[in-house]
Design a protein around this motif. Structure first.
Motif, short mmCIF file in Angstrom:
data_model
loop_
_atom_site.label_atom_id
_atom_site.label_comp_id
_atom_site.label_asym_id
_atom_site.label_seq_id
_atom_site.Cartn_x
_atom_site.Cartn_y
_atom_site.Cartn_z
N PRO A 401 0.83 -1.21 0.00
CA PRO A 401 0.00 0.00 0.00
C PRO A 401 0.86 1.25 0.00
CG PRO A 401 0.03 -1.01 2.17
CD PRO A 401 0.72 -1.97 1.25
N VAL A 402 0.29 2.34 -0.52
CA VAL A 402 1.03 3.60 -0.58
C VAL A 402 1.21 4.15 0.83
CG1 VAL A 402 0.18 4.10 -2.90
CG2 VAL A 402 -1.09 4.93 -0.93
N ASP A 403 2.25 4.95 0.99
CA ASP A 403 2.54 5.52 2.30
C ASP A 403 1.65 6.71 2.63
OD1 ASP A 403 4.47 3.64 2.65
OD2 ASP A 403 6.09 4.90 1.89
N GLU A 404 1.38 7.53 1.60
CA GLU A 404 0.55 8.71 1.83
C GLU A 404 -0.17 9.07 0.55
OE1 GLU A 404 2.76 12.31 2.50
OE2 GLU A 404 4.61 11.36 1.83
N ALA A 405 -1.23 9.85 0.70
CA ALA A 405 -2.05 10.25 -0.44
C ALA A 405 -2.46 11.70 -0.27
CB ALA A 405 -3.28 9.34 -0.58
N THR A 406 -2.64 12.37 -1.38
CA THR A 406 -3.11 13.75 -1.40
C THR A 406 -4.43 13.79 -2.15
OG1 THR A 406 -0.85 14.61 -1.39
CG2 THR A 406 -2.60 16.12 -2.07
N LEU A 407 -5.45 14.32 -1.51
CA LEU A 407 -6.78 14.46 -2.11
C LEU A 407 -7.02 15.94 -2.39
CD1 LEU A 407 -9.67 13.51 -2.87
CD2 LEU A 407 -10.27 13.82 -0.45
N VAL A 408 -7.19 16.28 -3.67
CA VAL A 408 -7.45 17.66 -4.09
C VAL A 408 -8.85 17.70 -4.68
CG1 VAL A 408 -6.70 19.59 -5.52
CG2 VAL A 408 -5.00 18.03 -4.55
N VAL A 409 -9.73 18.48 -4.05
CA VAL A 409 -11.12 18.60 -4.48
C VAL A 409 -11.33 20.02 -4.99
CG1 VAL A 409 -13.54 18.37 -3.84
CG2 VAL A 409 -11.81 16.93 -2.73
N VAL A 410 -11.66 20.14 -6.27
CA VAL A 410 -11.96 21.44 -6.88
C VAL A 410 -13.46 21.52 -7.05
CG1 VAL A 410 -11.47 23.00 -8.79
CG2 VAL A 410 -9.75 21.32 -8.09
N THR A 411 -14.13 22.35 -6.26
CA THR A 411 -15.59 22.39 -6.29
C THR A 411 -16.10 23.66 -5.62
OG1 THR A 411 -17.61 21.20 -5.69
CG2 THR A 411 -15.79 21.13 -4.13
N ASP A 412 -17.33 24.01 -5.96
CA ASP A 412 -18.04 25.07 -5.23
C ASP A 412 -19.01 24.48 -4.21
OD1 ASP A 412 -19.88 23.97 -6.94
OD2 ASP A 412 -20.38 25.84 -7.97
N GLY A 413 -19.02 23.14 -4.09
CA GLY A 413 -19.82 22.48 -3.08
C GLY A 413 -21.27 22.26 -3.43
N LEU A 414 -21.72 22.73 -4.58
CA LEU A 414 -23.14 22.66 -4.93
C LEU A 414 -23.45 21.35 -5.66
CD1 LEU A 414 -23.76 26.36 -6.05
CD2 LEU A 414 -24.03 25.30 -3.78
N GLY A 415 -23.43 20.26 -4.94
CA GLY A 415 -23.81 18.98 -5.53
C GLY A 415 -25.33 18.86 -5.60
N ASN A 416 -25.85 18.58 -6.79
CA ASN A 416 -27.31 18.53 -6.96
C ASN A 416 -27.81 17.12 -7.26
OD1 ASN A 416 -26.39 18.21 -9.55
ND2 ASN A 416 -27.16 20.17 -10.31
N VAL A 417 -26.98 16.10 -7.04
CA VAL A 417 -27.39 14.71 -7.28
C VAL A 417 -27.11 13.92 -6.01
CG1 VAL A 417 -27.10 12.65 -8.69
CG2 VAL A 417 -26.86 14.92 -9.73
N PRO A 418 -28.12 13.35 -5.37
CA PRO A 418 -27.87 12.51 -4.18
C PRO A 418 -27.07 11.26 -4.55
CG PRO A 418 -30.17 13.18 -4.32
CD PRO A 418 -29.56 13.53 -5.62
N LEU A 419 -26.41 10.70 -3.56
CA LEU A 419 -25.60 9.52 -3.80
C LEU A 419 -26.46 8.34 -4.24
CD1 LEU A 419 -22.89 8.08 -3.70
CD2 LEU A 419 -23.27 7.66 -1.26
N ASP A 420 -27.63 8.17 -3.65
CA ASP A 420 -28.51 7.06 -4.03
C ASP A 420 -28.95 7.18 -5.48
OD1 ASP A 420 -30.26 4.71 -3.27
OD2 ASP A 420 -31.79 6.16 -3.92
N ALA A 421 -29.23 8.41 -5.94
CA ALA A 421 -29.62 8.61 -7.34
C ALA A 421 -28.47 8.29 -8.28
CB ALA A 421 -30.11 10.04 -7.55
#
Length: 483
Positions: A401-421
């Motif tokens: 497994p990798v030692d470390e990871a970097t998560l970069v999220v580019v967003t305005d936060g306005l998700g309009n689709v639920p996860l179940d959908a």
């Protein structure tokens, strides 16, 4: 000449194979220098290669249309007659050798001067000369678009420099002007000018530096888009046996009974069965310690970069300056890259995010994702869930497994689709704020993973500034917010 010396076989043969390759000038930075070094004779071919729309070509093939034929112009008759005569190649004078070396930088090696001398020898043959002179080298350099201004070489002997300077146009043998094929390299017509009348003493003027129309070696000034050392394996931070590492890329000799490549070992032993006294096929195979081969494996990356790109917020702004630091670090460490496209226009299911795994940042799919446009839906919750599963598998599963990871999220936060959908592939009825709540819940799940460095990149214009900040807080106290 081709020389083969291996396993007691000694073979020398003349090489009559020529390789012809083409590459767009803007893509030359993607090719490794050790490959470009093998193609030293460079000719601009923009006028020789027709511009073909690849999409139109594919559509024409699907419609059953025949491939268009582009006729190649015939060589001049004088060239063909000269090549047909059994004339020995012209000898290369020391002055021509010094001129070819002076036109190139010593740091690039000797392949380019040798290629220029071979071309100059062809020009000397067309002139009927028995020896290649310095002006043949200048003529060949002008033909391929190389500057005829000598590079500063302090190691060049003074007498050689004086001999080269003595090759004035008046000292050249008289010859009829040679017409090269129309539309030659660099837009030149290929005429060798012959003075019509002798003029008086000219007035000495200050030298003027003129830019050349072409450059036969564009990789010298192109921005590199490749790995700095593609033939060198990256440094490993972890120890372990070869079986703990990456994919098999070959075999190599070994003196240890670890990760043995049995097929390669038996193939190596089969070469020497007669020498070792094996007389029949029913006898067992005779092995020697020198036959042992093991798998050669690529080092497994110890860092993972996960990019969650919300394309619906990528409007009228450039996110590359904010991502440059993380992309540069991933390139330096040769990290594995995971790109999660949220709201991309080419998604098979618009309410689902798409994940792409790349071995390195140089994968063309990574560049295509960074330059993609925006779509309609914003399945941010599904994109973060894909990122979470990728991080969980990379950090906790597998033999290395990798030692470390970097998560970069580019967003305005306005998700309009639920996860179940997104999981069902369809949206039924009103969703209200369920998509935002699911995205924040996915962020809390990512915060529970160890070894993840989260980063949230915000666009310049935010309709609801508190929404992406709530997502950043859900990713944990170590989350870095870039605006």
């Amino acid at each position: 000449m081709l020389h083969l010396e291996r396993h007691g076989v000694s073979c020398t043969r003349s090489n009559t194979t020529y390789w012809l390759a083409a590459c767009a000038s803007e893509d030359i930075g993607r090719v490794s220098p050790h490959l470009l070094d093998r193609f030293t004779a460079r000719l601009p071919a923009a006028r020789a290669v027709p511009l073909i729309n690849p999409i139109a070509r594919v559509l024409a093939a699907l419609n059953g249309e025949a491939e268009p034929e582009y006729p190649i112009p015939d060589a001049p008759a004088a060239w063909l007659r000269m090549l047909a005569d059994k004339v020995p190649p012209a000898a290369v004078s020391p002055v021509a050798v010094g001129r070819a070396v002076a036109l190139h930088d010593a740091a690039v090696g000797m392949r380019r001067p040798l290629a220029l001398l071979r071309l100059a020898r062809a020009f000397a043959r067309f002139d009927g000369a028995s020896e290649v002179e310095a002006w043949h080298v200048d003529e060949a350099a002008a033909f391929i678009g190389l500057s005829t201004t000598a590079k500063n070489d302090p190691a060049r002997p003074a007498e050689q420099h004086q001999a080269t300077e003595a090759e004035t146009p008046e000292a050249r043998p008289s010859a009829t002007p040679r017409q090269l094929p129309a539309g030659g390299p660099g837009g030149r017509t290929g005429l060798v000018p012959t003075p019509i009348m002798e003029g008086g003493a000219g007035e000495a003027l200050e030298p003027i530096a003129l830019a050349l129309a072409g450059n036969p070696y564009p990789e010298d000034v192109a921005e590199p888009e490749r790995e700095a050392t593609p033939l060198v394996l990256p440094w490993q931070r972890r120890s372990g046996t070869p079986s703990d590492r990456g994919e098999v890329v070959g075999t190599e000799p070994t003196n240890r009974l670890v990760d043995i490549a049995w097929k390669a070992t038996f193939r190596e032993a089969a070469k020497y069965q007669v020498i070792r006294g094996r007389t029949g096929a029913d006898e067992p195979l005779l092995l020697s310690p020198s036959d042992l081969r093991r798998h050669r494996r690529t080092p497994k990356a110890d860092h993972l970069l996960v990019l969650v790109l919300d394309h619906t917020c990528h409007r009228d702004w450039d996110w590359m300056p904010a991502l440059a630091e993380h992309l540069r670090a991933a390139y330096t460490r040769r990290s594995t890259v995971c790109v999660v496209d949220v709201g991309a226009p080419g998604a098979e299911v618009p309410v689902r995010a798409q994940r792409t795994m790349a071995r390195s940042l140089l994968d063309p799919r990574v560049a295509a994702a960074l330059e993609n446009t925006h779509g309609t839906a914003t399945p941010l919750a599904h994109g973060l869930e894909l990122a979470r599963t990728t991080l969980c598998h990379a950090l906790q599963h597998g033999r290395t497994p990798v030692d470390e990871a970097t998560l970069v999220v580019v967003t305005d936060g306005l998700g309009n689709v639920p996860l179940d959908a997104s999981l069902r592939g369809a949206v039924d009825g009103l969703v209200r704020g369920q998509g935002i709540d699911d995205a924040i819940a996915a962020g809390r799940a990512i915060a529970e993973l160890d070894g993840v460095r989260p980063v949230v990149v915000l666009p310049p214009r935010l309709p609801l500034p508190d929404v992406p900040l709530d997502l950043a807080r859900a990713l944990g106290p170590d989350c870095l917010v870039v605006s």
